[in-house]
Design an enzyme around this catalytic site. Structure first.
Site, PDB file in Angstrom:
ATOM      1  CG  ASP A   8      -1.639   1.257   1.468  1.00 13.25           C
ATOM      2  OD1 ASP A   8      -2.358   1.671   0.541  1.00 13.25           O
ATOM      3  OD2 ASP A   8      -1.501   1.857   2.548  1.00 13.25           O
ATOM      4  CG  ASP A  10      -1.128   7.887   0.609  1.00 12.43           C
ATOM      5  OD1 ASP A  10      -0.217   8.726   0.557  1.00 12.43           O
ATOM      6  OD2 ASP A  10      -1.910   7.673  -0.340  1.00 12.43           O
ATOM      7  N   GLY A  44      -5.616   3.005  -2.897  1.00 12.34           N
ATOM      8  CA  GLY A  44      -6.896   3.586  -3.238  1.00 12.34           C
ATOM      9  C   GLY A  44      -6.739   4.807  -4.125  1.00 12.34           C
ATOM     10  CG  ASP A 217      -2.070   2.333   6.430  1.00 14.07           C
ATOM     11  OD1 ASP A 217      -2.244   2.089   5.213  1.00 14.07           O
ATOM     12  OD2 ASP A 217      -2.446   3.387   6.968  1.00 14.07           O
ATOM     13  CG  ASN A 220      -7.735   0.869   1.717  1.00 12.22           C
ATOM     14  OD1 ASN A 220      -6.993   0.802   2.701  1.00 12.22           O
ATOM     15  ND2 ASN A 220      -7.497   1.691   0.716  1.00 12.22           N
TER      16      ASN A 220
END
Length: 265
Positions: A8, A10, A44, A217, A220
């Site tokens: 991921d 961010d 995302g 984290d 999602n």
């Protein structure tokens, strides 16, 4: 043996200031390429925004963007999943009328769209996550576009759960609401997420799920981490993600992802 790595962005790969240790990553990435390990950035965020962090490496990276709705490699769109157009506008109408939420990003394949009356503060906020942004007086005026996600910023934490639960109930089987951190709620297709998109790529590559090393984290990231026993939740992760991850990684502000990858390499 690890044959693929999924990160991921961010709160995971990036530090809190939206940077990463480029020199450290470059030294590891050389080994990743030498060992023929696939590298996946799963976020995302918008693809156009993601690629700016790795512009010199896009031929070696697979990008799973918009929470799994689109997958790109070397600037080629590999897969895409779209919402029904009428459903999108029904949901937007509900958000406006029932909750009076104004911080909305309508995410399409070509661009991210925001209302031209949005605040400068909101525009600055979303520029951390979207690169191609168009302002419109009304979402209904957008033509020749397919929509993959609605992103909401809801600063009232009590309202977050209410909006998520009520929208999922009203549009049961048609959308799913997930949190992605920073007061953000993403409305996505119910059977489309990072896990589905990454599993599809692993199957194409002939890589077993437990040969995947995955980092996240937020909620999602749950399906992505559920794919593999080599799953790491960041030190700053959500409680829900912590409960399903096999291991914990150091903080994103301490290059936690890179430190774990170095151990595996």
């Amino acid at each position: 043996m690890i044959k693929a790595i999924a990160v991921d962005k961010d709160g995971t790969f990036l530090r809190s200031d939206h940077t990463y240790d480029v020199e450290y990553f470059d030294s590891l990435f050389e080994k990743i390429i030498q060992q023929d390990i696939k590298f996946i950035v799963a976020s995302g965020n918008q693809y156009a925004q993601l690629r700016t962090f790795f512009s010199e490496k896009i031929q070696h990276i697979t990008f799973v963007a918009e929470n799994g709705a689109v997958t790109y490699h070397n600037d080629e769109l590999l897969t895409a999943h779209y919402f029904n157009q009428q459903l999108i506008f029904d949901v937007l109408n509900t958000i406006n009328q029932d909750y009076h939420i104004r911080d909305i990003v309508l995410c399409g394949i070509h661009s991210a769209y925001i209302n031209d009356q949005c605040s400068d503060e909101f525009l600055k906020f979303i520029q951390n996550y979207y690169y191609n942004i168009d302002k419109v007086s009304s979402f209904s005026e957008i033509k020749n576009e397919r929509f993959v996600k609605i992103a909401l910023r809801i600063k009232d934490k009590a309202l977050v759960e209410k909006v998520m639960n009520e929208l999922e109930q009203k549009y049961k089987g048609e959308l799913r609401a997930v949190t992605s951190g920073n007061d953000s709620v993403d409305l996505i297709l119910p059977k489309v997420h990072k896990g589905v998109a990454i599993k599809e790529q692993l199957n194409k590559w002939g890589i077993h799920q437990d040969e995947l090393l995955a980092f996240g984290d937020a909620n999602n990231d749950i399906e992505m981490l559920e794919l593999t026993q080599c799953s790491y939740a960041m030190a700053n992760c959500s409680p829900e993600l912590a409960s399903i991850a096999k291991y914990r990684a150091p903080s994103n502000d301490d290059s936690g992802v890179l430190r774990v990858i170095e151990q595996y390499l």
